[in-house]
Design an enzyme around this catalytic site. Structure first.
Site, PDB file in Angstrom:
ATOM      1  N   LYS A   8      -2.513 -14.253 -15.070  1.00 39.12           N
ATOM      2  CA  LYS A   8      -3.410 -14.943 -14.281  1.00 39.12           C
ATOM      3  C   LYS A   8      -4.691 -14.947 -15.225  1.00 39.12           C
ATOM      4  O   LYS A   8      -4.972 -13.590 -15.549  1.00 39.12           O
ATOM      5  CB  LYS A   8      -3.551 -14.250 -12.940  1.00 39.12           C
ATOM      6  CG  LYS A   8      -4.779 -14.676 -12.330  1.00 39.12           C
ATOM      7  CD  LYS A   8      -4.985 -13.957 -11.215  1.00 39.12           C
ATOM      8  CE  LYS A   8      -6.562 -14.346 -10.169  1.00 39.12           C
ATOM      9  NZ  LYS A   8      -6.644 -13.424  -9.243  1.00 39.12           N
ATOM     10  N   VAL A  57       2.463 -11.277   2.007  1.00 41.23           N
ATOM     11  CA  VAL A  57       1.917 -12.154   1.510  1.00 41.23           C
ATOM     12  C   VAL A  57       0.931 -11.359   0.403  1.00 41.23           C
ATOM     13  O   VAL A  57       0.861 -10.017   0.737  1.00 41.23           O
ATOM     14  CB  VAL A  57       0.688 -13.170   2.418  1.00 41.23           C
ATOM     15  CG1 VAL A  57       1.502 -14.038   2.835  1.00 41.23           C
ATOM     16  CG2 VAL A  57       0.025 -12.280   3.442  1.00 41.23           C
ATOM     17  N   ILE A  69      -5.263  -5.736  -3.042  1.00 41.39           N
ATOM     18  CA  ILE A  69      -4.334  -4.814  -3.940  1.00 41.39           C
ATOM     19  C   ILE A  69      -5.088  -4.101  -4.627  1.00 41.39           C
ATOM     20  O   ILE A  69      -4.901  -2.915  -4.865  1.00 41.39           O
ATOM     21  CB  ILE A  69      -3.222  -5.783  -4.683  1.00 41.39           C
ATOM     22  CG1 ILE A  69      -2.315  -6.084  -3.700  1.00 41.39           C
ATOM     23  CG2 ILE A  69      -2.499  -4.905  -5.575  1.00 41.39           C
ATOM     24  CD1 ILE A  69      -1.275  -7.358  -4.266  1.00 41.39           C
ATOM     25  N   THR A  88      -8.808  -9.086  -4.041  1.00 41.44           N
ATOM     26  CA  THR A  88      -9.075  -7.872  -4.063  1.00 41.44           C
ATOM     27  C   THR A  88      -8.419  -6.853  -3.261  1.00 41.44           C
ATOM     28  O   THR A  88      -8.588  -5.668  -3.391  1.00 41.44           O
ATOM     29  CB  THR A  88     -10.669  -7.889  -3.543  1.00 41.44           C
ATOM     30  OG1 THR A  88     -10.962  -8.628  -2.339  1.00 41.44           O
ATOM     31  CG2 THR A  88     -11.660  -8.451  -4.778  1.00 41.44           C
ATOM     32  N   VAL A 140       7.778   5.097  13.956  1.00 38.91           N
ATOM     33  CA  VAL A 140       7.245   6.017  14.416  1.00 38.91           C
ATOM     34  C   VAL A 140       6.547   5.499  16.049  1.00 38.91           C
ATOM     35  O   VAL A 140       6.109   4.488  16.306  1.00 38.91           O
ATOM     36  CB  VAL A 140       5.703   6.287  13.790  1.00 38.91           C
ATOM     37  CG1 VAL A 140       4.981   7.269  14.326  1.00 38.91           C
ATOM     38  CG2 VAL A 140       6.182   6.943  12.285  1.00 38.91           C
ATOM     39  N   ALA A 149       0.994  -1.148   0.009  1.00 39.66           N
ATOM     40  CA  ALA A 149      -0.024   0.015  -0.074  1.00 39.66           C
ATOM     41  C   ALA A 149       0.786   1.276   0.176  1.00 39.66           C
ATOM     42  O   ALA A 149       0.694   2.244  -0.849  1.00 39.66           O
ATOM     43  CB  ALA A 149      -0.948  -0.148   1.217  1.00 39.66           C
ATOM     44  N   SER A 209       9.492   0.948   8.748  1.00 39.27           N
ATOM     45  CA  SER A 209      10.326   0.133   9.576  1.00 39.27           C
ATOM     46  C   SER A 209      10.642  -1.423   9.253  1.00 39.27           C
ATOM     47  O   SER A 209       9.723  -2.143   9.319  1.00 39.27           O
ATOM     48  CB  SER A 209       9.622   0.264  11.014  1.00 39.27           C
ATOM     49  OG  SER A 209      10.211  -0.540  12.057  1.00 39.27           O
ATOM     50  N   ALA A 229      -1.879 -12.460  -5.831  1.00 36.41           N
ATOM     51  CA  ALA A 229      -2.587 -12.738  -6.803  1.00 36.41           C
ATOM     52  C   ALA A 229      -3.465 -11.310  -7.124  1.00 36.41           C
ATOM     53  O   ALA A 229      -3.720 -10.419  -6.126  1.00 36.41           O
ATOM     54  CB  ALA A 229      -3.832 -13.691  -6.845  1.00 36.41           C
TER      55      ALA A 229
END
Ligand SMILES: Cc1cc2nc3c(=O)[nH]c(=O)nc-3n(C[C@H](O)[C@H](O)[C@H](O)COP(=O)(O)OP(=O)(O)OC[C@H]3O[C@@H](n4cnc5c(N)ncnc54)[C@H](O)[C@@H]3O)c2cc1C
Length: 507
Positions: free
Chosen positions: A80, A49, A347, A345, A185, A17, A41, A52
């Site tokens: 895929k 993980v 990602i 879903t 942080v 992300a 960090s 897909a």
């Protein structure tokens, strides 16, 4: 209300992300005008993980201007074409949820309605989707740009090593001016007058201020949950899986299948995701129904080859933040919510968060109307994905274990109940705006999970039968032929994007 521009963005977290967000901001913002800083960090690490994806990732990579071959080599990616579900309706059955659409609609009449009328003679609906047919044969080719060719209908996504993807995007973002800080942080300081985030304090004592904060701290949700106290909607009554164990292994079994496999098990399901150098595997399960040791044993028993690493146990709770954007903080990634990876879903939801952030990029006034819109759209998107995932559990005949008995008989959201009832009658479907899963996806999973409509659309009866049957026969033949003409997935990868440092056991 200040209309001063955002001069500094702080992204907290360097998982998928964090680096997807950093890369997108680096591409779109002017580095002279807006500074982007990312803090991560290594001591905490990333979730490690998430392999897909679904087709919209091509749009994200294209927006960044990423070369597909370079990206695939760097992330040891494979193609895929969909997901094969094994044992979801009853032990032993299987179906594919392919990318792309089934057949061709005839004006206002949906293809699946024609198929429903002639299904006893027409063969499985999978025969009318090129991705499904190619997947079954282990073949792959890129879509043809000529819309007259059946190969133009092919849709694809990738399996890749998510940590290599984050590394790839880090190189991209740093080359475009993003500053990376390696530290943890400790504290977060809020402005006294309005509760907005003012700064974060690193363990080495540095204080970092920013105008806009992006919380990409994963399940920790340090800013959105910790500092701002954002509420979380718990969906474990619909999605009881709360653990996963992941373990990569040597390539073996069916080799480089151009699809993800999701195999139902006694208290959840197991994934199999072939990459160029190894196969990713995991068991997503409910801790109320199976212990960690038994889950690991079931996972190991189903591996294609020798394990490549120690098992990685993960804990989670299905649900989402009530508001993904609060004051001057936007949560993207696992900090904003979690749905199990059954339809790959997460990602995509990161990408969707970034796209909305760019569409509603704020100034220092942080217009509450725009923040509310971001939150409304985010909630709508993730709630729709939630319903789609619950469908796989609810629509089953399985009653062979307490787990399957529980999910088969559970109450479900009204929004999903209406969809199932409508489809079960005459195969009607009305995907809503922003529904990530279009009509073909719902058709694939509803039929795959054993919900066959009682009748077809009466409009089909107005069309000449002989012509329709001929059309179906021709269509499946053209698709079969197009699939047969494709190289094997393995051969295509070897030619197109083989990683240079592969250490893969032979398939
Ligand atoms: C079992 C499982 C399987 C999955 N499979 C898929 C899949 O197949 N497809 C898919 O799309 N998604 C999948 N996902 C989801 C996917 O893994 C995540 O969406 C994705 O990795 C993004 O994670 P993230 O960046 O939000 O969080 P993380 O990877 O956890 O990153 C968090 C970051 O925040 C940093 N951080 C945290 N606290 C601090 C702090 N105090 N100071 C500094 N830094 C901090 C960490 O160091 C790290 O860099 C799966 C998830 C699970 C649990």
């Amino acid at each position: 209300m200040s209309d001063a521009p955002i001069r500094k963005v702080l992204i907290l977290g360097g998982g998928t992300a964090g680096w997807m967000t950093a890369a997108a901001l680096a591409k779109v913002l002017n580095a002279e005008r807006t500074e982007v800083v990312l803090v991560e960090s290594e001591q905490i690490g990333t979730i490690g993980v998430g392999e897909a994806t679904i087709p919209p990732i091509l749009t994200f990579n294209a927006m960044l201007g990423i070369d597909e071959r370079a990206f695939m080599r760097a992330t040891k990616a494979t193609f895929k074409l969909g997901i094969e579900f094994r044992g979801w309706t009853r032990p032993g059955d299987r179906y594919i949820h392919p990318f792309g659409t089934f057949g061709l609609d005839i004006e206002a009449i949906k293809f699946h309605q024609v198929w429903l009328k002639f299904r006893d003679h027409a063969g499985p609906i999978e025969d009318f989707n090129l991705a499904a047919v190619a997947a079954r044969q282990g073949r792959f080719a890129l879509p043809d740009p000529d819309p007259a060719k059946v190969l133009s209908s092919l849709k694809y996504a990738f399996h890749f090593d998510a940590s290599l993807y984050a590394r790839f995007l880090r190189t991209y973002a740093e080359a475009r001016g993003v500053t990376r800080i390696e530290d943890k942080v400790g504290d977060v300081t809020l402005r006294r007058e309005d509760g907005f985030i003012q700064s974060v304090t690193l363990e080495d004592g540095r204080v970092i201020e920013a105008d806009l904060f992006i919380d990409c701290t994963g399940f920790r949700a340090l800013l959105i949950g910790g500092a701002l106290g954002g509420a979380y909607h718990d969906w474990s009554h619909w999605l009881p899986n709360d653990r996963a164990v992941a373990i990569p292994c040597d390539t073996g079994g069916d080799g480089l299948t151009p699809y993800t496999r999701a195999t139902a098990d006694t208290a959840g399901w197991r994934w199999r995701i072939p990459l160029q150098h190894r196969t990713g595997n995991g068991y997503v399960y409910s801790s109320a129904h199976i212990g960690d040791d038994d889950a690991l044993a079931a996972l190991v028993a189903g591996l294609d080859g020798p394990p490549r690493a120690e098992p990685n146990f993960l804990r989670f709770q299905a649900g989402r933040r009530d508001q993904a954007w609060i004051k001057n903080c936007v949560a993207i990634g696992l900090s904003s919510g979690f749905l199990e990876p059954l339809e790959s879903t997460s990602i995509h939801l990161i990408q969707a968060g970034i796209t909305k952030l760019l569409a509603l990029f704020p100034d220092c006034g942080f217009d509450p109307v725009e923040i509310a819109e971001y939150n409304r759209l985010t909630a709508q998107q993730i709630d729709q994905v939630r319903d789609f995932i619950i469908l796989h559990y609810k629509a089953t005949e399985r009653a062979d274990t307490p787990y399957w008995d529980q999910v088969r008989t559970m109450a479900i959201p009204d929004s999903l109940r209406r969809k199932i009832e409508l489809f079960a009658g005459r195969g009607r479907l009305f995907p809503s705006d922003f529904d990530l899963f279009g009509e073909s996806s719902w058709v694939a999973v509803l039929l795959g999970q054993g919900i066959v409509p009682r009748k077809h659309d009466a409009l089909v009866d107005a069309l000449p039968e002989v012509a329709l049957v001929q059309r179906l026969t021709r269509l499946s033949a053209v698709i079969a032929e197009a699939a047969r003409a494709m190289p094997t997935h393995e051969a295509f990868i070897a030619r197109y994007c083989a990683a240079s440092d592969l250490a893969r056991a032979p398939a």
